[in-house]
Design an enzyme around this catalytic site. Structure first.
Site, PDB file in Angstrom:
ATOM      1  N   ARG A 184       0.803  -1.149   0.179  1.00 33.74           N
ATOM      2  CA  ARG A 184      -0.082  -0.122   0.045  1.00 33.74           C
ATOM      3  C   ARG A 184       1.022   1.387  -0.141  1.00 33.74           C
ATOM      4  O   ARG A 184       1.681   1.321   0.658  1.00 33.74           O
ATOM      5  CB  ARG A 184      -1.084  -0.140   1.147  1.00 33.74           C
ATOM      6  CG  ARG A 184      -1.664   1.141   1.238  1.00 33.74           C
ATOM      7  CD  ARG A 184      -2.833   0.987   2.701  1.00 33.74           C
ATOM      8  NE  ARG A 184      -3.829   2.161   2.374  1.00 33.74           N
ATOM      9  CZ  ARG A 184      -3.316   3.308   3.089  1.00 33.74           C
ATOM     10  NH1 ARG A 184      -2.340   3.487   3.553  1.00 33.74           N
ATOM     11  NH2 ARG A 184      -4.600   3.993   2.837  1.00 33.74           N
ATOM     12  N   SER A 190     -12.561  -2.807   0.234  1.00 30.06           N
ATOM     13  CA  SER A 190     -12.665  -2.312   1.629  1.00 30.06           C
ATOM     14  C   SER A 190     -14.333  -1.881   1.861  1.00 30.06           C
ATOM     15  O   SER A 190     -14.964  -1.316   0.781  1.00 30.06           O
ATOM     16  CB  SER A 190     -12.010  -0.937   1.852  1.00 30.06           C
ATOM     17  OG  SER A 190     -10.655  -1.095   1.800  1.00 30.06           O
ATOM     18  N   LYS A 211      -4.765   4.824   9.452  1.00 33.57           N
ATOM     19  CA  LYS A 211      -5.525   5.596   8.698  1.00 33.57           C
ATOM     20  C   LYS A 211      -6.351   6.840   9.482  1.00 33.57           C
ATOM     21  O   LYS A 211      -7.180   6.388  10.225  1.00 33.57           O
ATOM     22  CB  LYS A 211      -6.562   4.645   7.857  1.00 33.57           C
ATOM     23  CG  LYS A 211      -6.176   4.187   6.548  1.00 33.57           C
ATOM     24  CD  LYS A 211      -7.522   3.581   5.889  1.00 33.57           C
ATOM     25  CE  LYS A 211      -7.291   3.131   4.318  1.00 33.57           C
ATOM     26  NZ  LYS A 211      -8.386   2.546   3.589  1.00 33.57           N
TER      27      LYS A 211
END
Lengths: 213, 213
Positions: A40, A109, A138
């Site tokens: 990511r 997600s 996040k």
């Protein structure tokens, strides 16, 4: 559907680079028991993303562990990764599937039960669900909590990967919902010893499995 | 090589969105004489990029003007755009070509004469060269100046598109180097009337052509 072991799904920390140990730390995660790796990177250049993904592809092939790329379908195509993981703000999964074909893994997600139900109609191989717990990785993550995860597992026709603030202290709570798969970033990469951290999570995952056997 | 008219190559301003006039302003640029459009977004979500690129694709098809996507090869594949433009920090052009095939346009940004010479050996259809003049659009842009542009045009076996701070006041200087193609962002999109701004540039480009006829 692509067959993939998602039990200990380790997602790379954006702060890791080729220069500061990305490959070595992911290797430790794999040796500690990671069953899938997600690369990511949201704030790196495409060139850097390509270089890092290429290095991780080589590593993951060496261990026979699938490599999933977050968001960037072009990188999946460029390095022939095993799949892509998209969020609700990324390319629509129908478009992803059109670009990438049916032989690659596509994950999505989800943050709400509505999204879980919608995902049942989409060409995905698994869904992520969370954040189950508060997370530092996040910012602005939506908190779903354990009860909603339990509902998500019941509602989803796809494998569910719980994500968000999961660590060795709270993993049992996750497994008790019936969810068999967990995704982590900091629980492994913020640990002094990523291999040991992954091992502890893996042992609890395996133990969790016996509880329901 | 793909045949494409790059004379007035208009690149979108990241501040434009579907909500604040992106499509309408690009339409004005095309009606003013833009020969190619590049959609550039570095800080938007993939979902937003996909939505905006889809809208621009429809517009560009309507006018028969090619649409090039900056950096994101997956978006090119997802919306079937006409090509991709990459910079030195994006995916390597060989990788881009492998993903995208030979029927799409591939452009590459160059900033130095070394990069121009290197591009002669790469599977690209054109190169960008600049910044020719100081620009407000790209922070940290390398300034190359008019003399180096002249050299780039001589050295390149591909069409050269001059970029960086070009406007109606300095375009003649660019054309006098032998460069036939210019790329602009603010000269069109920061103008009160993008259509008129594009028209003035286009007239000077056409006039420039007669000078050398």
């Amino acid at each position: 559907m692509v067959d993939i072991d998602l039990r200990l799904y380790v997602i790379t920390d954006e702060r890791l680079t080729l220069e500061n140990g990305l490959v070595e730390k992911v290797r430790q995660a794999i040796e500690g028991g990671a069953t899938a790796i997600q690369y990511r990177a949201k704030n790196k250049s495409s060139k850097q993303i390509y270089r890092e993904a290429t290095a991780l592809k080589k590593l993951c092939r060496e261990y026979g562990v699938p490599l999933i790329i977050n968001d960037r379908v072009d990188i999946v195509a460029g390095i022939d990764a095993d799949g892509v993981h998209v969020g609700q703000d990324d390319l629509p999964v129908e478009v992803v599937r059109r670009i990438i074909g049916n032989s690659k893994i596509v994950g999505l997600s989800t943050k709400t039960l509505e999204q879980v139900v919608e995902a049942n109609t989409l060409p995905v191989d698994y869904i992520g669900f969370g954040s189950v717990f508060p997370t530092t990785t996040k910012k602005d993550a939506t908190l779903s909590g354990i009860e909603m995860l339990k509902e998500a597992v019941k509602l989803s026709i796809q494998p569910v990967v719980a994500i968000g603030g999961i660590n060795a202290d709270n993993i049992e709570k996750v497994l008790q919902t019936g969810c068999k798969n967990i995704a982590v970033v900091s629980a492994v990469f913020s640990a002094n010893n990523p291999l040991k951290a992954a091992q502890i999570l893996k042992q609890k995952l395996l133990k969790g499995r016996r509880w329901r056997a």
